[in-house]
Each structure stands twice: as structure tokens, then as C-alpha cells.
Design an enzyme around this catalytic site. Sequence first.
Site, PDB file in Angstrom:
ATOM      1  N   ASN A 129      21.528 -31.918 -28.998  1.00 38.68           N
ATOM      2  CA  ASN A 129      22.895 -32.367 -29.254  1.00 38.68           C
ATOM      3  C   ASN A 129      22.836 -33.783 -29.838  1.00 38.68           C
ATOM      4  O   ASN A 129      22.513 -34.740 -29.128  1.00 38.68           O
ATOM      5  CB  ASN A 129      23.686 -32.354 -27.945  1.00 38.68           C
ATOM      6  CG  ASN A 129      25.136 -32.769 -28.115  1.00 38.68           C
ATOM      7  OD1 ASN A 129      25.534 -33.285 -29.153  1.00 38.68           O
ATOM      8  ND2 ASN A 129      25.934 -32.565 -27.074  1.00 38.68           N
TER       9      ASN A 129
ATOM     10  N   CYS B 294      31.569 -36.530 -29.602  1.00 37.96           N
ATOM     11  CA  CYS B 294      30.989 -35.419 -30.362  1.00 37.96           C
ATOM     12  C   CYS B 294      31.934 -34.828 -31.396  1.00 37.96           C
ATOM     13  O   CYS B 294      31.500 -34.110 -32.297  1.00 37.96           O
ATOM     14  CB  CYS B 294      30.518 -34.325 -29.413  1.00 37.96           C
ATOM     15  SG  CYS B 294      29.207 -34.859 -28.282  1.00 37.96           S
TER      16      CYS B 294
ATOM     17  N   HIS C 271      29.709 -27.795 -33.676  1.00 38.75           N
ATOM     18  CA  HIS C 271      29.003 -28.857 -32.968  1.00 38.75           C
ATOM     19  C   HIS C 271      27.864 -28.221 -32.188  1.00 38.75           C
ATOM     20  O   HIS C 271      28.042 -27.202 -31.515  1.00 38.75           O
ATOM     21  CB  HIS C 271      29.962 -29.582 -32.033  1.00 38.75           C
ATOM     22  CG  HIS C 271      29.294 -30.509 -31.076  1.00 38.75           C
ATOM     23  ND1 HIS C 271      28.334 -31.421 -31.481  1.00 38.75           N
ATOM     24  CD2 HIS C 271      29.418 -30.661 -29.737  1.00 38.75           C
ATOM     25  CE1 HIS C 271      27.914 -32.093 -30.425  1.00 38.75           C
ATOM     26  NE2 HIS C 271      28.554 -31.650 -29.355  1.00 38.75           N
TER      27      HIS C 271
END
Length: 326
Positions: free
Chosen positions: A283, A116, A253
Amino acid sequence: MVTRAIIVGCGGYLPQRVVANDALGEAFGIETSDAWITERTGIRQRHVAAPEETASSMGLAAARQALERAGLEGAAVDCVIVATATPDSAFPATAVRIQAGLGSHQGFAFDVSAACTGFVYALGLADSLIRTGQARCAVVIGTEVFSRILDWTDRGTCVLFGDGAGAVVLVAGEGRGDATDRGILSTHLHSDGRYGDILLVDGGAGSNGECGKLRMAGKEVFRHAVSKLASVVDEALAANGLAQSDIRWLIPHQANLRIIDAMGKKLGLPKERVVVTVDRHANTSAASIPLALAEAAGKGLIERGDLMVLEGIGGGLTWGAALARF
């Protein structure tokens, strides 16, 4: 005067198929509720790639939009860096497939694997390459097909993720070498392999074939997230002689709304200065930051000269932040 990597275009791509929380049971057999997911994560829906969509096809679409918004052709690009944990195949790199699709037949292309945090890592690499004169025009892409590495029997992880791609175009420009410059001011990258097993994929990767499945110790990841992100943002500000009050936008993020809200509060930012897409995108791993940036820039929210913090944390553990003036 110094060379700076200046952001001149942002683009994104999301698959057409949208799966809301209430539809997860019908789509994937997940026995859960919209309220359970929303309360814990802030996620209400996610985009899921069609069978023919891959990391390269989505990344190419995002890159083309970013180049169009920058007023540039693919032939101008001499560096393509792709952040992905779900590449088309073990090799060649997803980046070279996108390079070919852009019609960029000069320079070089490669992938970055930092989960990520991958986009922040890739941005840092592109910035360094432009600063040292090895590239003049770079496309940095985050693209993920996480729907193919999820264990759809594990509601603790499968409800959290979505598919998509985001991209930025960087070009070499000149600055005075201080924090008033446009472009990437600095990037700050970290990892700690001692925590590698709290977020991982337990097998091979490749969005065109058989993959391992994502496994996550959610409470452990959450425990590290806010403290490490706050620390790296402070590091970035200190490196440039800036204060939290100088930040115009936080582009985090998009993993969990609780983490995003906590970071916004730590930086003293009102909610309208924190870009949030997790409710609609879920996500999307390495794609989440450039997708959020592309959405905010596309809406005209971010103006020239605005100071932005981009930050993320992911498997590895990896974490990092970039400070940039739009």
C-alpha cells in the site's frame, strides 16, 4: 464543445530497495511470516526509500517520466498538485519543490492531504482548474514515504505499506460534453470525519524529520471500504449515464487484495480487467493509483478510448472515484 482534462502521460517511481515478506525480520525485526501476510493482504514485497529519498525526489522522478511519455517539457506545466501524507516538511509544500525541479516557473503548485484518497482528490482539483481555464497543463502526483511513519513493532500495520510515487499529466482539450469524450468525465469526493480516529498518524508529518506513527483499526477500515467504494463508483456511473458493463478497467487503491477482488466482482469485471500491484508495491497510499495506472499504461494494456474507474478510500475517512476515458 466543452473543455476536458485529458490524460496524456503517466509515470512512476519506486525505490531500488525491495523488502520481501520473508526478509522483514532481518530488515526491521518483524516476527511474522510470508504466509501470514500474503493470506491476509496479498502483499509479497514492498519498496523502501533510501535515506536520501524524499516525497519530493520520488515525486519529481515520477513527474519527469510522465512528461517524457507525454512528449512535454517541464516549462509547459502551469499547475502542480501533490497528494501526500508524508511531505518533505510542514512548509513549503512538496509541490513547489517538484515545480522547481521540473523547471516550471509559471503558474502555481500546492499539496493535498487526503491520505490514501489523496490522488483522487488531487485529480478532481486539477480537472476543475482545467475546466475553468485556470490551468492548461497540470501534473498530478501521489508520492509517499510511509516507511518513516510506521511503527515497526506493530505487525498489524507495518507490513502493509511501501514507498513510491506516481504521476499523470493532464492537458486541456475539447470534447462534446458527453460520456464518449476523452479525459476526466467526473470526479466524486466524500469524507466523514466521525471516523477520523480509525486510521491516523498520531503526531506531526515530514519525511525529512521526526514524524508521528500510523495507527489503524484494520477491521473497522475494512468494514467501510467495500460498501463506500461500491457506492461512489455507482454514483460516478450514474452521473455519466453509464453502466458497469461500460467499464474497461478498474484501477483501485492498492490496499488489500481482498478489497480489490471484492470491488472487481461487484462491478462484474474479469480479473484481467482489474489492475493489481499490491502484491509487489504494498500500500503506497496516495501513490498507489497513479503507480498502478502508470504500470498498466506503460505495458500498453490500456488503450485510447478505454473507460477507467479510479477509486480509493483512506484516513479521514475520505473516499472517492474518478471516471476517465484514456
